[in-house]
Design a protein around this motif. Structure first.
Motif, PDB file in Angstrom:
ATOM      1  N   ALA A  37     -12.745   4.141   1.324  1.00  0.00           N
ATOM      2  CA  ALA A  37     -11.287   4.282   1.321  1.00  0.00           C
ATOM      3  C   ALA A  37     -10.790   3.848  -0.044  1.00  0.00           C
ATOM      4  O   ALA A  37     -11.266   2.852  -0.598  1.00  0.00           O
ATOM      5  CB  ALA A  37     -10.662   3.428   2.416  1.00  0.00           C
ATOM      6  N   ILE A  38      -9.857   4.597  -0.588  1.00  0.00           N
ATOM      7  CA  ILE A  38      -9.230   4.228  -1.851  1.00  0.00           C
ATOM      8  C   ILE A  38      -7.756   4.003  -1.567  1.00  0.00           C
ATOM      9  O   ILE A  38      -7.069   4.912  -1.081  1.00  0.00           O
ATOM     10  CB  ILE A  38      -9.433   5.310  -2.915  1.00  0.00           C
ATOM     11  N   ILE A  39      -7.297   2.779  -1.827  1.00  0.00           N
ATOM     12  CA  ILE A  39      -5.888   2.481  -1.601  1.00  0.00           C
ATOM     13  C   ILE A  39      -5.184   2.330  -2.944  1.00  0.00           C
ATOM     14  O   ILE A  39      -5.730   1.771  -3.887  1.00  0.00           O
ATOM     15  CB  ILE A  39      -5.686   1.224  -0.723  1.00  0.00           C
ATOM     16  N   SER A  40      -3.986   2.873  -3.008  1.00  0.00           N
ATOM     17  CA  SER A  40      -3.129   2.738  -4.183  1.00  0.00           C
ATOM     18  C   SER A  40      -2.043   1.744  -3.808  1.00  0.00           C
ATOM     19  O   SER A  40      -1.378   1.909  -2.781  1.00  0.00           O
ATOM     20  CB  SER A  40      -2.507   4.082  -4.545  1.00  0.00           C
ATOM     21  N   THR A  41      -1.884   0.715  -4.627  1.00  0.00           N
ATOM     22  CA  THR A  41      -0.944  -0.348  -4.295  1.00  0.00           C
ATOM     23  C   THR A  41       0.089  -0.550  -5.392  1.00  0.00           C
ATOM     24  O   THR A  41      -0.154  -0.269  -6.561  1.00  0.00           O
ATOM     25  CB  THR A  41      -1.671  -1.679  -4.045  1.00  0.00           C
ATOM     26  N   SER A  42       1.239  -1.085  -4.984  1.00  0.00           N
ATOM     27  CA  SER A  42       2.314  -1.373  -5.925  1.00  0.00           C
ATOM     28  C   SER A  42       2.365  -2.849  -6.273  1.00  0.00           C
ATOM     29  O   SER A  42       3.272  -3.287  -6.965  1.00  0.00           O
ATOM     30  CB  SER A  42       3.652  -0.947  -5.328  1.00  0.00           C
ATOM     31  N   GLY A  43       1.422  -3.608  -5.799  1.00  0.00           N
ATOM     32  CA  GLY A  43       1.357  -5.039  -6.077  1.00  0.00           C
ATOM     33  C   GLY A  43       0.026  -5.573  -5.582  1.00  0.00           C
ATOM     34  O   GLY A  43      -0.775  -4.855  -4.992  1.00  0.00           O
ATOM     35  N   ALA A  44      -0.190  -6.846  -5.818  1.00  0.00           N
ATOM     36  CA  ALA A  44      -1.442  -7.477  -5.416  1.00  0.00           C
ATOM     37  C   ALA A  44      -1.535  -7.553  -3.891  1.00  0.00           C
ATOM     38  O   ALA A  44      -0.568  -7.892  -3.215  1.00  0.00           O
ATOM     39  CB  ALA A  44      -1.550  -8.863  -6.019  1.00  0.00           C
ATOM     40  N   VAL A  45      -2.713  -7.225  -3.375  1.00  0.00           N
ATOM     41  CA  VAL A  45      -2.989  -7.335  -1.942  1.00  0.00           C
ATOM     42  C   VAL A  45      -4.260  -8.145  -1.798  1.00  0.00           C
ATOM     43  O   VAL A  45      -5.290  -7.804  -2.384  1.00  0.00           O
ATOM     44  CB  VAL A  45      -3.173  -5.951  -1.279  1.00  0.00           C
ATOM     45  N   GLY A  46      -4.199  -9.194  -1.031  1.00  0.00           N
ATOM     46  CA  GLY A  46      -5.354 -10.055  -0.838  1.00  0.00           C
ATOM     47  C   GLY A  46      -6.431  -9.395  -0.002  1.00  0.00           C
ATOM     48  O   GLY A  46      -6.154  -8.575   0.879  1.00  0.00           O
ATOM     49  N   GLN A  47      -7.669  -9.763  -0.295  1.00  0.00           N
ATOM     50  CA  GLN A  47      -8.811  -9.195   0.430  1.00  0.00           C
ATOM     51  C   GLN A  47      -8.717  -9.512   1.921  1.00  0.00           C
ATOM     52  O   GLN A  47      -9.067  -8.678   2.748  1.00  0.00           O
ATOM     53  CB  GLN A  47     -10.122  -9.729  -0.154  1.00  0.00           C
ATOM     54  N   GLU A  48      -8.224 -10.678   2.263  1.00  0.00           N
ATOM     55  CA  GLU A  48      -8.118 -11.056   3.683  1.00  0.00           C
ATOM     56  C   GLU A  48      -7.094 -10.176   4.406  1.00  0.00           C
ATOM     57  O   GLU A  48      -7.295  -9.807   5.560  1.00  0.00           O
ATOM     58  CB  GLU A  48      -7.756 -12.537   3.829  1.00  0.00           C
ATOM     59  N   THR A  49      -6.020  -9.814   3.732  1.00  0.00           N
ATOM     60  CA  THR A  49      -5.014  -8.923   4.317  1.00  0.00           C
ATOM     61  C   THR A  49      -5.627  -7.558   4.592  1.00  0.00           C
ATOM     62  O   THR A  49      -5.401  -6.964   5.655  1.00  0.00           O
ATOM     63  CB  THR A  49      -3.806  -8.778   3.363  1.00  0.00           C
ATOM     64  N   ILE A  50      -6.414  -7.067   3.649  1.00  0.00           N
ATOM     65  CA  ILE A  50      -7.096  -5.783   3.821  1.00  0.00           C
ATOM     66  C   ILE A  50      -8.095  -5.872   4.968  1.00  0.00           C
ATOM     67  O   ILE A  50      -8.149  -4.990   5.828  1.00  0.00           O
ATOM     68  CB  ILE A  50      -7.791  -5.354   2.515  1.00  0.00           C
ATOM     69  N   ARG A  51      -8.878  -6.949   4.992  1.00  0.00           N
ATOM     70  CA  ARG A  51      -9.873  -7.134   6.051  1.00  0.00           C
ATOM     71  C   ARG A  51      -9.213  -7.135   7.433  1.00  0.00           C
ATOM     72  O   ARG A  51      -9.680  -6.490   8.372  1.00  0.00           O
ATOM     73  CB  ARG A  51     -10.661  -8.435   5.840  1.00  0.00           C
ATOM     74  N   GLN A  52      -8.106  -7.848   7.556  1.00  0.00           N
ATOM     75  CA  GLN A  52      -7.400  -7.914   8.844  1.00  0.00           C
ATOM     76  C   GLN A  52      -6.921  -6.542   9.296  1.00  0.00           C
ATOM     77  O   GLN A  52      -7.021  -6.195  10.474  1.00  0.00           O
ATOM     78  CB  GLN A  52      -6.228  -8.881   8.761  1.00  0.00           C
ATOM     79  N   VAL A 108       0.848  -1.196   0.000  1.00  0.00           N
ATOM     80  CA  VAL A 108       0.000   0.000   0.000  1.00  0.00           C
ATOM     81  C   VAL A 108       0.882   1.244   0.000  1.00  0.00           C
ATOM     82  O   VAL A 108       1.688   1.454   0.906  1.00  0.00           O
ATOM     83  CB  VAL A 108      -0.972   0.008   1.195  1.00  0.00           C
ATOM     84  N   GLN A 109       0.739   2.063  -1.034  1.00  0.00           N
ATOM     85  CA  GLN A 109       1.529   3.278  -1.192  1.00  0.00           C
ATOM     86  C   GLN A 109       0.782   4.528  -0.711  1.00  0.00           C
ATOM     87  O   GLN A 109       1.403   5.472  -0.253  1.00  0.00           O
ATOM     88  CB  GLN A 109       1.910   3.464  -2.669  1.00  0.00           C
ATOM     89  N   ASN A 110      -0.549   4.520  -0.838  1.00  0.00           N
ATOM     90  CA  ASN A 110      -1.330   5.694  -0.469  1.00  0.00           C
ATOM     91  C   ASN A 110      -2.728   5.273  -0.040  1.00  0.00           C
ATOM     92  O   ASN A 110      -3.265   4.290  -0.544  1.00  0.00           O
ATOM     93  CB  ASN A 110      -1.414   6.668  -1.654  1.00  0.00           C
ATOM     94  N   VAL A 111      -3.300   6.037   0.881  1.00  0.00           N
ATOM     95  CA  VAL A 111      -4.662   5.782   1.363  1.00  0.00           C
ATOM     96  C   VAL A 111      -5.410   7.106   1.386  1.00  0.00           C
ATOM     97  O   VAL A 111      -4.918   8.094   1.926  1.00  0.00           O
ATOM     98  CB  VAL A 111      -4.654   5.182   2.791  1.00  0.00           C
ATOM     99  N   GLU A 112      -6.588   7.134   0.775  1.00  0.00           N
ATOM    100  CA  GLU A 112      -7.489   8.291   0.841  1.00  0.00           C
ATOM    101  C   GLU A 112      -8.807   7.795   1.405  1.00  0.00           C
ATOM    102  O   GLU A 112      -9.336   6.787   0.940  1.00  0.00           O
ATOM    103  CB  GLU A 112      -7.739   8.865  -0.545  1.00  0.00           C
ATOM    104  N   ILE A 113      -9.337   8.520   2.386  1.00  0.00           N
ATOM    105  CA  ILE A 113     -10.600   8.103   2.990  1.00  0.00           C
ATOM    106  C   ILE A 113     -11.601   9.245   2.922  1.00  0.00           C
ATOM    107  O   ILE A 113     -11.291  10.384   3.264  1.00  0.00           O
ATOM    108  CB  ILE A 113     -10.398   7.645   4.450  1.00  0.00           C
ATOM    109  N   ILE A 114     -12.809   8.898   2.465  1.00  0.00           N
ATOM    110  CA  ILE A 114     -13.929   9.829   2.456  1.00  0.00           C
ATOM    111  C   ILE A 114     -14.848   9.384   3.582  1.00  0.00           C
ATOM    112  O   ILE A 114     -15.506   8.341   3.487  1.00  0.00           O
ATOM    113  CB  ILE A 114     -14.657   9.806   1.098  1.00  0.00           C
ATOM    114  N   LEU A 115     -14.852  10.162   4.643  1.00  0.00           N
ATOM    115  CA  LEU A 115     -15.603   9.801   5.845  1.00  0.00           C
ATOM    116  C   LEU A 115     -17.088  10.074   5.676  1.00  0.00           C
ATOM    117  O   LEU A 115     -17.493  11.159   5.253  1.00  0.00           O
ATOM    118  CB  LEU A 115     -15.066  10.596   7.038  1.00  0.00           C
ATOM    119  N   ASP A 116     -17.894   9.084   6.001  1.00  0.00           N
ATOM    120  CA  ASP A 116     -19.343   9.234   6.098  1.00  0.00           C
ATOM    121  C   ASP A 116     -19.693   8.812   7.520  1.00  0.00           C
ATOM    122  O   ASP A 116     -19.881   7.630   7.801  1.00  0.00           O
ATOM    123  CB  ASP A 116     -20.058   8.361   5.065  1.00  0.00           C
ATOM    124  N   ALA A 117     -19.725   9.792   8.424  1.00  0.00           N
ATOM    125  CA  ALA A 117     -19.876   9.509   9.853  1.00  0.00           C
ATOM    126  C   ALA A 117     -21.192   8.816  10.203  1.00  0.00           C
ATOM    127  O   ALA A 117     -21.309   8.205  11.262  1.00  0.00           O
ATOM    128  CB  ALA A 117     -19.744  10.805  10.652  1.00  0.00           C
TER     129      ALA A 117
END
Length: 105
Positions: A76-91, A61-70
């Motif tokens: 959240a929009i993440i910019s990645t330099s490689g594949a990231v598994g959904q389970e890794t993100i969930r954790q 993960v290189q960058n994270v942008e979050i649009i808060l809806d309280a």
């Protein structure tokens, strides 16, 4: 106009210094993809900081942008330099104390 460093860059009649090594600047890691996450339970700036910190802890993960809806589901929009598994993100999101509702592109 000449300057005092004696490198020869402004006066081509002078020889350049011997032993000068030019080291190229390493290139930034290229962004491979952007992934949109839907996260529930976030209500304030502290929530945003917590989720951002956990997501940035994922090596790809290189960058994270979050649009808060309280009052609903934040994005959240993440910019990645490689594949990231959904389970890794969930954790990572759960480690911050929130719920990952969905992962899309």
């Amino acid at each position: 106009m000449s300057h005092a460093c004696n490198c020869g860059c402004s006066d081509n009649s002078k020889p350049t210094s011997q032993g000068l090594q030019i080291i190229p600047r390493p290139e930034a890691t290229p962004i491979i993809s952007h992934t949109e996450l839907k996260i529930s339970g976030m209500t304030c700036g502290h929530c945003v900081s917590s989720v951002t910190e956990e997501l940035k802890g994922i090596p790809e993960v290189q960058n994270v942008e979050i649009i808060l809806d309280a009052k609903g589901v934040s994005t959240a929009i993440i910019s990645t330099s490689g594949a990231v598994g959904q389970e890794t993100i969930r954790q990572a999101v759960e480690e911050a104390g929130y719920t990952l509702e969905s992962v899309g592109n």
